[in-house]
Write a protein that holds these residues in place. Structure first.
Motif, PDB file in Angstrom:
ATOM      1  N   ALA A 127       0.862  -1.181   0.000  1.00 35.75           N
ATOM      2  CA  ALA A 127       0.000   0.000   0.000  1.00 35.75           C
ATOM      3  C   ALA A 127       0.896   1.228   0.000  1.00 35.75           C
ATOM      4  O   ALA A 127       2.092   1.135   0.297  1.00 35.75           O
ATOM      5  CB  ALA A 127      -0.897  -0.020   1.232  1.00 35.75           C
ATOM      6  N   ASP A 130       2.118   5.871   3.460  1.00 34.27           N
ATOM      7  CA  ASP A 130       1.402   6.519   4.555  1.00 34.27           C
ATOM      8  C   ASP A 130       0.120   5.782   4.952  1.00 34.27           C
ATOM      9  O   ASP A 130      -0.846   6.391   5.417  1.00 34.27           O
ATOM     10  CB  ASP A 130       1.100   7.978   4.212  1.00 34.27           C
ATOM     11  CG  ASP A 130       0.275   8.140   2.938  1.00 34.27           C
ATOM     12  OD1 ASP A 130       0.052   7.125   2.238  1.00 34.27           O
ATOM     13  OD2 ASP A 130      -0.136   9.280   2.642  1.00 34.27           O
ATOM     14  N   THR A 131       0.107   4.487   4.785  1.00 35.70           N
ATOM     15  CA  THR A 131      -1.018   3.650   5.211  1.00 35.70           C
ATOM     16  C   THR A 131      -0.806   3.228   6.659  1.00 35.70           C
ATOM     17  O   THR A 131       0.277   2.758   7.016  1.00 35.70           O
ATOM     18  CB  THR A 131      -1.134   2.412   4.307  1.00 35.70           C
ATOM     19  OG1 THR A 131      -1.356   2.848   2.954  1.00 35.70           O
ATOM     20  CG2 THR A 131      -2.265   1.507   4.740  1.00 35.70           C
ATOM     21  N   ALA A 153      -8.902  -2.008   1.044  1.00 42.74           N
ATOM     22  CA  ALA A 153      -8.718  -1.275  -0.211  1.00 42.74           C
ATOM     23  C   ALA A 153      -9.916  -1.498  -1.120  1.00 42.74           C
ATOM     24  O   ALA A 153     -10.598  -2.530  -1.036  1.00 42.74           O
ATOM     25  CB  ALA A 153      -7.434  -1.715  -0.907  1.00 42.74           C
ATOM     26  N   TRP A 190      -0.772   5.708  -5.493  1.00 50.61           N
ATOM     27  CA  TRP A 190      -0.769   6.972  -4.746  1.00 50.61           C
ATOM     28  C   TRP A 190      -1.815   7.945  -5.290  1.00 50.61           C
ATOM     29  O   TRP A 190      -2.336   8.790  -4.553  1.00 50.61           O
ATOM     30  CB  TRP A 190       0.619   7.610  -4.796  1.00 50.61           C
ATOM     31  CG  TRP A 190       1.580   7.031  -3.800  1.00 50.61           C
ATOM     32  CD1 TRP A 190       2.208   5.826  -3.876  1.00 50.61           C
ATOM     33  CD2 TRP A 190       2.010   7.623  -2.578  1.00 50.61           C
ATOM     34  NE1 TRP A 190       3.005   5.626  -2.770  1.00 50.61           N
ATOM     35  CE2 TRP A 190       2.907   6.721  -1.955  1.00 50.61           C
ATOM     36  CE3 TRP A 190       1.736   8.828  -1.950  1.00 50.61           C
ATOM     37  CZ2 TRP A 190       3.521   6.995  -0.742  1.00 50.61           C
ATOM     38  CZ3 TRP A 190       2.353   9.114  -0.728  1.00 50.61           C
ATOM     39  CH2 TRP A 190       3.232   8.196  -0.134  1.00 50.61           C
ATOM     40  N   SER A 194      -7.570   4.662  -1.876  1.00 50.47           N
ATOM     41  CA  SER A 194      -7.822   3.288  -1.438  1.00 50.47           C
ATOM     42  C   SER A 194      -7.443   2.255  -2.491  1.00 50.47           C
ATOM     43  O   SER A 194      -8.159   1.292  -2.737  1.00 50.47           O
ATOM     44  CB  SER A 194      -9.299   3.121  -1.056  1.00 50.47           C
ATOM     45  OG  SER A 194      -9.486   1.915  -0.347  1.00 50.47           O
ATOM     46  N   TRP A 196      -4.434  -0.391  -3.509  1.00 56.10           N
ATOM     47  CA  TRP A 196      -3.236  -1.123  -3.109  1.00 56.10           C
ATOM     48  C   TRP A 196      -2.690  -1.858  -4.324  1.00 56.10           C
ATOM     49  O   TRP A 196      -3.227  -1.745  -5.432  1.00 56.10           O
ATOM     50  CB  TRP A 196      -3.538  -2.103  -1.984  1.00 56.10           C
ATOM     51  CG  TRP A 196      -3.832  -1.457  -0.662  1.00 56.10           C
ATOM     52  CD1 TRP A 196      -3.952  -0.119  -0.402  1.00 56.10           C
ATOM     53  CD2 TRP A 196      -4.068  -2.128   0.578  1.00 56.10           C
ATOM     54  NE1 TRP A 196      -4.229   0.091   0.924  1.00 56.10           N
ATOM     55  CE2 TRP A 196      -4.303  -1.118   1.556  1.00 56.10           C
ATOM     56  CE3 TRP A 196      -4.092  -3.459   0.983  1.00 56.10           C
ATOM     57  CZ2 TRP A 196      -4.571  -1.433   2.888  1.00 56.10           C
ATOM     58  CZ3 TRP A 196      -4.360  -3.772   2.310  1.00 56.10           C
ATOM     59  CH2 TRP A 196      -4.596  -2.769   3.247  1.00 56.10           C
ATOM     60  N   LYS A 209       4.413   0.475   1.515  1.00 55.01           N
ATOM     61  CA  LYS A 209       4.364  -0.172   2.821  1.00 55.01           C
ATOM     62  C   LYS A 209       3.918  -1.608   2.580  1.00 55.01           C
ATOM     63  O   LYS A 209       2.881  -1.846   1.945  1.00 55.01           O
ATOM     64  CB  LYS A 209       3.382   0.523   3.765  1.00 55.01           C
ATOM     65  CG  LYS A 209       3.216  -0.231   5.088  1.00 55.01           C
ATOM     66  CD  LYS A 209       2.325   0.511   6.051  1.00 55.01           C
ATOM     67  CE  LYS A 209       2.186  -0.269   7.355  1.00 55.01           C
ATOM     68  NZ  LYS A 209       1.443   0.488   8.388  1.00 55.01           N
TER      69      LYS A 209
END
Length: 571
Positions: A127, A130-131, A153, A190, A194, A196, A209
């Motif tokens: 993801a 910043d998740t 997601a 990005w 939502s 991924w 992440k």
């Protein structure tokens, strides 16, 4: 004999000549000695042939002692174009088979399959960095793949090759899965709320992440790939009519051709960076009361597990250091008892940073004594030393083929950094030298980690000068730039392929409750693979006394990460 002579008188001459010729031929064939009788050749038999005369007279058939075998058709194998180049390129040179371009012409297909695989390809659920969420269950991911909506997601993006791999393992997906070019995935995730992705393990990068599945993460050294949902086999799909022996022989040959995986433990390196260590004052007092190694009870196992554990110890060791007090009444002049080395041993220290403000508190003799203790343990150090030349020298390490270099300095007023041509101490930052050194390290194939002892601010955001210095190191080529000075957590930034963390907070220091969030800290676990920096796991700890960091509860961790990412404003 008499009857024979009577009959012989009646024979005509031509007939006698025929008999004579037959006899001569028989002599040539059987090797019997010739004798003269009444002017005609006759034989004295030495053996009796079992063959009729007419058959015995035929010339023999030649036999080749080295017959030429009938050429066999080579086994034909089709390579699935969805496979990565790391599979298809070595398979194309597979000498034992004929590679064909059309699956219809093939005896076997090399493709994604979990039936008797010859290699295992590992993928990661990722993801945007910043998740906040850390983990999903395998059941959640399977259900989302099959069209159910209960998932963090709204959609997944991946390359066509990754889609083919997961389809072989999980079945065909729903419309919530989209394919993109591999180089477009990060920006797509990005840009779309939502969203991924799933990427091959080696394509993880700092802007991602990694989301664990059932507690398993490919970033962890102890990953059980057989139990991990996103491990997919690569092997031969065997036609129904193939002979068992032929399939087994071909599989054994394939094992010699393909790499066993895209995630090889022998190419993986983990580096843990920590914040302030200062075994003084209330921290030291609790160590004396509860045990010198007690601060490591919660976090020690993780620190020891890392391949390279970094400790920024600001305090010199002094053999006759005065007993610690809860409050330092004499001012900020610190020392640690030599016995406190046991705590650094307990956490598996590998590298010591010496950029701290207080390294010079007890003078040159204490600094040299401290260096002797580190040398005795075999712990290399950087950012400080016995003189300026040693203090500013980068520390170069190689682990599992990953070339990693540490470089550090103290960016405060020169009085905190006393290293000179003749004096030990921390190295005062010369940013021109730091920039040139980072660039030189990159040219030598190293992945530089730069750490600062910078000005101390008790807020999320760095000062303007801090931001400038940290970003200058990232632009020079440092893959990680980390602040060792902060007594509370500070923001992160992503700069190209680099990660900047301005401040981690305290590791072993007594400032619980002094400032907002000074009871909280990060331990950063960085992952390198096959000469590349993949990214970081931000691990979170909290203090409930003055000496022992403990892992945060999920609720406290989610709160801290949420505030970190809001303050960092990465989007």
């Amino acid at each position: 004999m008499h009857e024979f002579l009577k009959r012989r008188r009646t024979l005509t001459l031509p007939y006698l000549l025929q008999i004579a010729l037959i006899g001569m031929l028989a002599a040539c064939q059987t090797g019997m000695p010739l004798t003269a009788t009444a002017g005609l050749p006759t034989r004295t038999p030495t053996a009796t042939s079992s063959l009729p005369a007419a058959e015995a007279s035929q010339p023999p058939t030649a036999v080749n002692p080295n017959p030429t075998p009938t050429p066999e058709q080579p086994v034909r194998v089709w390579l699935d174009p969805a496979l990565p180049k790391a599979i298809t390129e070595p398979a194309a040179g597979w000498a034992e088979v004929q590679i064909v371009s059309d699956a219809a012409d093939a005896d076997f297909e090399l493709t994604y399959t979990n039936q008797n695989p010859a290699a295992t390809w590992v993928f990661a659920l990722v993801a945007p960095f910043d998740t906040v969420l850390d983990e999903v269950s395998g059941d959640q991911l399977r259900a989302f793949w099959q069209g159910q909506a209960d998932f963090p997601a709204d959609s997944l993006v991946m390359s066509g090759s990754t889609l083919a791999a997961l389809s072989a393992s999980l079945g065909k997906p729903t419309l919530s899965v989209q394919t993109r070019l591999a180089e477009e995935l990060v920006d797509a995730a990005w840009a779309q709320p939502s969203t991924w992705a799933v990427v091959p393990f080696e394509e993880i990068q700092p802007r991602w992440k990694v989301i664990a599945i059932d507690g398993l993460s490919p970033l962890h050294k102890d990953l059980d790939a057989a139990s991990y949902l996103l491990s997919v086999g690569v092997g031969l799909v065997t036609p129904a009519g193939a002979k068992k022996g032929e399939s087994a022989s071909l599989h054994a040959s394939l094992l010699q051709v393909l790499p066993p995986s895209n995630r090889l433990p022998e190419k993986l390196t983990t580096v843990v960076l920590t914040g302030v260590t200062a075994m003084v004052r209330a921290t030291a007092k609790e160590m004396e009361l509860y045990g010198i190694t007690r601060p490591a009870d919660e976090v020690g196992a993780l620190l020891r597990e890392a391949d390279i554990t970094h400790i920024s110890n600001e305090i010199p060791f002094v053999a006759d250091c005065p007993p610690p007090r809860w409050v330092q009444e004499e001012g900020l002049v610190f020392c640690s008892d030599d016995r406190y080395m046991d705590l650094l041993r307990e956490v598996g220290t590998d590298v010591v940073e010496l950029t701290g403000d207080h390294f010079q508190d007890f003078g040159p003799e204490a600094m040299l004594h401290t260096l002797e203790l580190y040398d005795k343990e075999g712990w290399p150090y950087y950012g400080g030393g016995k003189d300026l030349a040693q203090a500013r020298q980068p520390l170069k390490l190689t682990h599992n083929g990953n070339k990693i270099a540490f470089l550090g300095c103290n960016a405060k007023a020169p009085g905190y950094a006393t290293a000179s041509e003749t004096n030990p101490g921390a190295y005062h930052c010369d940013m021109a030298y730091m920039t040139a050194t980072v660039k030189q390290l990159v040219s030598e194939g190293y992945l530089p980690i730069v750490t600062f002892q910078h000005v101390e601010v008790y807020q999320w955001e760095p000062t303007e000068q801090m931001a400038q210095d940290f970003q200058q190191m990232a632009e020079a080529g440092a893959v990680i730039v980390s602040g060792s000075q902060a007594h509370r957590p500070q923001i992160v930034a992503l700069d190209g392929g680099s990660l900047i963390h301005y401040g981690l907070g305290n590791l072993f220091f007594d400032q619980m409750g002094w400032f907002e969030d000074s009871d909280k800290a990060f331990i950063d676990r960085h992952v390198f693979y096959d000469g590349a920096y993949l990214g970081v796991e931000l691990l979170t700890v909290q203090f409930f006394d003055y000496s022992q960091p403990v892992w945060m509860t999920p609720e406290a961790r989610a709160d801290l990460l949420g505030r970190l990412f809001t303050a960092s404003a990465l989007r």
